[in-house]
Enzyme design. Structure first.
Site, PDB file in Angstrom:
ATOM      1  N   ALA A  65       0.859  -1.185   0.000  1.00 23.85           N
ATOM      2  CA  ALA A  65       0.000   0.000   0.000  1.00 23.85           C
ATOM      3  C   ALA A  65       0.892   1.230   0.000  1.00 23.85           C
ATOM      4  CB  ALA A  65      -0.883  -0.020   1.241  1.00 23.85           C
ATOM      5  N   GLY A 108       0.655  -5.120   0.832  1.00 25.53           N
ATOM      6  CA  GLY A 108      -0.520  -5.223  -0.042  1.00 25.53           C
ATOM      7  C   GLY A 108      -0.193  -5.861  -1.390  1.00 25.53           C
ATOM      8  N   GLU A 111      -0.355  -9.464  -0.738  1.00 29.71           N
ATOM      9  CA  GLU A 111      -1.783  -9.790  -0.535  1.00 29.71           C
ATOM     10  C   GLU A 111      -2.534  -9.812  -1.860  1.00 29.71           C
ATOM     11  OE1 GLU A 111      -2.014  -6.668   2.457  1.00 29.71           O
ATOM     12  OE2 GLU A 111      -2.778  -8.138   3.883  1.00 29.71           O
ATOM     13  N   GLU A 131       4.696  -5.083   7.102  1.00 27.29           N
ATOM     14  CA  GLU A 131       3.910  -4.043   7.785  1.00 27.29           C
ATOM     15  C   GLU A 131       4.367  -3.804   9.223  1.00 27.29           C
ATOM     16  OE1 GLU A 131       2.611  -6.506   5.935  1.00 27.29           O
ATOM     17  OE2 GLU A 131       0.989  -5.723   4.673  1.00 27.29           O
TER      18      GLU A 131
END
Ligand code: HXC
Length: 257
Positions: A65, A108, A111, A131
């Site tokens: 992200a 992300g 993911e 993260e």
């Protein structure tokens, strides 16, 4: 499109979606995720397309992200934005999605690759959920999907340290289907997508749904779900055509009906 490059069809029945923010290693900002989900939803409804490949560039599939975008957000901003609704749309796609991963697939980005049905990796791919190093945890399914894919002890180790793991490790642990040389990973993913796109589309769709139920249902319920889909396919023209073509020793012509 500003953050994506769409090539369709790049092979018969296949669309290629390239994440295209190279200056930030394809960091997934909100505009990119919105474009990506809108594009995937429209490809899912496009009769010309039967399989979708998502890729980045040689250096990065996606480095997570966009940290710069979310750094100042409050919990209530997050709640109101509810960005993971967008990610749920990817989970609901009916057509098969293949991730062609080179370089970083982090946070992300990892993911997103795990949301795909199949991952083909370049030898240069590096996976991770870093993260923890920026004070948060995975939020788009990483704690659940990585654990299911590679097992609890390894997932704990990598999620709690934020360390990266290699394509070879990802292959050995069953996270990716195959690791290929850097010059071949996209070709390999496109060829696989083309092969899937040449299969009867309804059977592909119901097979994908049935496999994915492994993550949601008990064995008993999953077997029941599979059986209903198996029976249902006997209502399709493609089942009649496929079995007739076998007996007549010819290539079947699929209608997706
Ligand atoms: C915003 C990013 C970014 C990110 C890289 N960049 N990752 N910008 N968000 N996630 C930017 C850098 O700031 C830099 O911009 C440019 O991309 C190149 O990156 P460098 O760091 O200079 O490259 P390098 O030294 O090769 O290091 C690569 C790297 C590192 C190891 C991948 O960039 C890194 O650690 N990135 C963050 C990885 C991460 O923590 N991901 C998880 C995010 S949280 P400038 O302007 O300086 O050139 C997350 C939550 C998931 O994903 C929730 C669901 C969506």
């Amino acid at each position: 499109m500003s953050h994506l490059i769409l090539e369709k069809p790049i092979r018969p029945g296949v669309a290629l979606v390239r994440l295209n923010r190279p200056e930030s290693l394809n960091a997934l900002n909100r505009a990119l995720v919105a474009e990506l989900t809108d594009t995937l939803v429209s490809l899912d409804a496009d009769p010309e397309i039967r399989a979708i490949v998502i890729t980045g560039n040689e250096r990065a599939f996606a480095a997570g992200a966009d940290i710069k975008e979310m750094a100042g957000d409050s919990a209530i901003d997050m709640l109101i934005l509810d960005q993971f609704q967008r990610w749920d749309q990817i989970k609901r796609l009916k057509k098969p999605l293949i991730a062609a991963v080179s370089g970083y697939a982090l946070g992300g980005g990892c993911e997103l690759a795990m949301l795909c049905d199949i991952i083909i990796a370049s030898e240069t791919a590096q996976f991770g959920q870093p993260e923890i190093k920026i004070g948060v945890i995975p939020g788009a399914g990483g704690t659940q999907r990585l654990t299911r894919a590679i097992g609890k002890s390894r997932a704990m180790e990598y999620i709690l340290t934020g360390r990266f793991f290699s394509a070879k490790q990802a292959e050995a642990w069953g996270l990716v289907s195959r690791v290929v040389p850097p010059e071949l990973y996209l070709e390999e993913a496109l060829n696989l997508a083309a092969e899937i796109a040449s299969m009867p589309p309804l059977a592909v769709q119901l097979a994908k749904q049935s496999v994915n139920k492994v993550y949601e249902l008990s064995l008993e319920e999953g077997l029941h779900f599979e059986r209903k889909n198996f029976y249902l396919l006997f209502a399709s023209e493609d089942q009649k055509e496929g079995m007739r073509a076998f007996m007549e020793k010819r290539t079947p012509q699929w209608k997706g009906k």
